[in-house]
Design a protein around this motif. Structure first.
Motif, PDB file in Angstrom:
ATOM      1  N   VAL A 100       0.857  -1.191   0.000  1.00 51.37           N
ATOM      2  CA  VAL A 100       0.000   0.000   0.000  1.00 51.37           C
ATOM      3  C   VAL A 100       0.889   1.234   0.000  1.00 51.37           C
ATOM      4  O   VAL A 100       1.814   1.340   0.801  1.00 51.37           O
ATOM      5  N   VAL A 101       0.583   2.167  -0.916  1.00 50.94           N
ATOM      6  CA  VAL A 101       1.348   3.400  -1.049  1.00 50.94           C
ATOM      7  C   VAL A 101       0.422   4.589  -0.833  1.00 50.94           C
ATOM      8  O   VAL A 101      -0.654   4.663  -1.428  1.00 50.94           O
ATOM      9  N   VAL A 102       0.847   5.515   0.026  1.00 48.36           N
ATOM     10  CA  VAL A 102       0.129   6.777   0.235  1.00 48.36           C
ATOM     11  C   VAL A 102       0.715   7.805  -0.726  1.00 48.36           C
ATOM     12  O   VAL A 102       1.925   8.008  -0.756  1.00 48.36           O
ATOM     13  N   ASN A 103      -0.159   8.421  -1.526  1.00 45.03           N
ATOM     14  CA  ASN A 103       0.246   9.419  -2.523  1.00 45.03           C
ATOM     15  C   ASN A 103      -0.273  10.784  -2.076  1.00 45.03           C
ATOM     16  O   ASN A 103      -1.440  11.118  -2.286  1.00 45.03           O
ATOM     17  N   ARG A 104       0.588  11.550  -1.440  1.00 43.73           N
ATOM     18  CA  ARG A 104       0.171  12.805  -0.806  1.00 43.73           C
ATOM     19  C   ARG A 104      -0.393  13.819  -1.790  1.00 43.73           C
ATOM     20  O   ARG A 104      -1.470  14.368  -1.588  1.00 43.73           O
ATOM     21  N   THR A 105       0.310  14.098  -2.869  1.00 45.84           N
ATOM     22  CA  THR A 105      -0.140  15.114  -3.824  1.00 45.84           C
ATOM     23  C   THR A 105      -1.388  14.660  -4.574  1.00 45.84           C
ATOM     24  O   THR A 105      -2.290  15.457  -4.822  1.00 45.84           O
TER      25      THR A 105
ATOM     26  N   ASN B 258      -0.592  11.063   4.713  1.00 46.87           N
ATOM     27  CA  ASN B 258       0.777  11.226   5.183  1.00 46.87           C
ATOM     28  C   ASN B 258       1.517   9.931   5.489  1.00 46.87           C
ATOM     29  O   ASN B 258       2.695   9.834   5.254  1.00 46.87           O
ATOM     30  N   HIS B 259       0.825   8.944   6.058  1.00 51.95           N
ATOM     31  CA  HIS B 259       1.507   7.734   6.518  1.00 51.95           C
ATOM     32  C   HIS B 259       0.534   6.565   6.495  1.00 51.95           C
ATOM     33  O   HIS B 259      -0.661   6.744   6.683  1.00 51.95           O
TER      34      HIS B 259
ATOM     35  N   ASP C 248      -4.258  11.385   7.653  1.00 52.18           N
ATOM     36  CA  ASP C 248      -4.430  12.541   6.783  1.00 52.18           C
ATOM     37  C   ASP C 248      -4.141  13.767   7.625  1.00 52.18           C
ATOM     38  O   ASP C 248      -4.867  14.057   8.578  1.00 52.18           O
ATOM     39  N   LYS C 249      -3.057  14.474   7.296  1.00 54.28           N
ATOM     40  CA  LYS C 249      -2.661  15.653   8.059  1.00 54.28           C
ATOM     41  C   LYS C 249      -3.533  16.841   7.682  1.00 54.28           C
ATOM     42  O   LYS C 249      -3.842  17.042   6.519  1.00 54.28           O
ATOM     43  N   SER C 250      -3.894  17.620   8.685  1.00 54.39           N
ATOM     44  CA  SER C 250      -4.728  18.799   8.420  1.00 54.39           C
ATOM     45  C   SER C 250      -3.968  19.776   7.530  1.00 54.39           C
ATOM     46  O   SER C 250      -2.764  19.926   7.625  1.00 54.39           O
ATOM     47  N   GLY C 251      -4.681  20.402   6.655  1.00 58.91           N
ATOM     48  CA  GLY C 251      -4.103  21.392   5.747  1.00 58.91           C
ATOM     49  C   GLY C 251      -4.794  22.724   5.930  1.00 58.91           C
ATOM     50  O   GLY C 251      -5.516  22.952   6.909  1.00 58.91           O
ATOM     51  N   ALA C 252      -4.640  23.593   4.980  1.00 65.19           N
ATOM     52  CA  ALA C 252      -5.201  24.946   5.062  1.00 65.19           C
ATOM     53  C   ALA C 252      -6.722  24.927   5.150  1.00 65.19           C
ATOM     54  O   ALA C 252      -7.321  25.800   5.764  1.00 65.19           O
ATOM     55  N   THR C 253      -7.370  23.917   4.532  1.00 62.94           N
ATOM     56  CA  THR C 253      -8.832  23.882   4.538  1.00 62.94           C
ATOM     57  C   THR C 253      -9.405  22.950   5.600  1.00 62.94           C
ATOM     58  O   THR C 253     -10.610  22.884   5.758  1.00 62.94           O
ATOM     59  N   GLN C 254      -8.553  22.241   6.312  1.00 64.89           N
ATOM     60  CA  GLN C 254      -9.005  21.324   7.350  1.00 64.89           C
ATOM     61  C   GLN C 254      -8.645  21.895   8.720  1.00 64.89           C
ATOM     62  O   GLN C 254      -7.675  22.628   8.850  1.00 64.89           O
TER      63      GLN C 254
ATOM     64  N   GLU D 284      -8.594  19.639  11.516  1.00 62.20           N
ATOM     65  CA  GLU D 284      -8.008  18.588  12.328  1.00 62.20           C
ATOM     66  C   GLU D 284      -7.516  17.436  11.457  1.00 62.20           C
ATOM     67  O   GLU D 284      -7.949  17.259  10.324  1.00 62.20           O
ATOM     68  N   ASP D 285      -6.590  16.653  12.019  1.00 58.18           N
ATOM     69  CA  ASP D 285      -6.080  15.475  11.329  1.00 58.18           C
ATOM     70  C   ASP D 285      -7.154  14.390  11.366  1.00 58.18           C
ATOM     71  O   ASP D 285      -8.005  14.371  12.259  1.00 58.18           O
ATOM     72  N   THR D 286      -7.109  13.475  10.396  1.00 53.92           N
ATOM     73  CA  THR D 286      -8.050  12.370  10.391  1.00 53.92           C
ATOM     74  C   THR D 286      -7.297  11.062  10.189  1.00 53.92           C
ATOM     75  O   THR D 286      -6.129  11.037   9.818  1.00 53.92           O
ATOM     76  N   LEU D 287      -7.991   9.969  10.440  1.00 53.85           N
ATOM     77  CA  LEU D 287      -7.451   8.636  10.254  1.00 53.85           C
ATOM     78  C   LEU D 287      -8.435   7.852   9.406  1.00 53.85           C
ATOM     79  O   LEU D 287      -9.620   7.769   9.739  1.00 53.85           O
ATOM     80  N   ALA D 288      -7.967   7.294   8.295  1.00 51.38           N
ATOM     81  CA  ALA D 288      -8.813   6.493   7.423  1.00 51.38           C
ATOM     82  C   ALA D 288      -8.479   5.010   7.635  1.00 51.38           C
ATOM     83  O   ALA D 288      -7.300   4.669   7.795  1.00 51.38           O
TER      84      ALA D 288
END
Length: 179
Positions: free
Chosen positions: A118-123, A148-149, A161-167, A169-173
């Motif tokens: 499994v690969v996380v693709n950030r962009t 992110n990881h 999933d790290k919080s960004g400018a539009t989020q 809080e961080d989330t976990l999937a």
């Protein structure tokens, strides 16, 4: 009553690899070999237990994270610059496959049950499941912004999933992997 003794940690031995830019690490618990993704040099650094001399193995463009197959004979790197997964034969020291996963490949983990990677693709804001033996993408799943990881246990991939400018809080999937 005597106080419990505090453990202190101290560096035992340092191995310096001139010019290296290690990012992600993984350890083969059976052999004690350490593998580091060398981001700036497009290679994998292998350091065997008790050795101070590293072995260099090719990887894809911008390897940032590394994972091992269950038997420890194959390494997988998430290649951030090229958006690929590299499959590396550790005995032969060669890249046997390169699989496009998505822009900004950032983290990689191996499902020990199925052998899938499994690969996380950030962009690309996706998670890609790859069959490394066949060198094919089995599935791509969209995530929240900034994946992110990834870690895998009992057939489930956990992705931060790290919080960004539009989020806010961080989330976990949680992604259930096929058997």
């Amino acid at each position: 009553m005597p106080r419990p003794r505090r453990r202190t940690f101290e560096e035992k031995k340092r191995v310096t690899v001139e010019g290296a830019g290690p990012a992600g690490l993984t350890l083969d618990e059976r052999t004690g070999a350490l593998y580091a993704a060398d981001l700036g040099n497009d290679r994998l650094i292998e350091l065997k237990r008790g050795s101070t001399i590293p072995r260099f193995l090719p990887a894809g463009d911008g390897p940032i994270s590394v994972s091992l197959s269950k038997n420890g004979r194959t390494a997988y790197t998430a290649d951030q610059t090229s958006g690929t997964l590299s499959v590396i034969d550790l005995r032969e020291g060669t890249v046997t496959k390169s699989v496009a996963t998505g822009a900004g490949a950032l983290s990689v983990a191996t499902d020990e049950r199925s052998g899938d990677v499994v690969v996380v693709n950030r962009t690309a804001v996706t998670v890609t499941v790859v069959d490394p033996r066949e060198g094919v993408v089995e599935e791509t799943v969209a995530t929240e912004a900034n994946p992110n990881h990834v870690e895998i246990t009992d057939g489930t991939a956990y992705v931060t999933d790290k919080s960004g400018a539009t989020q806010t809080e961080d989330t976990l999937a949680r992604i259930r992997l096929a058997r």
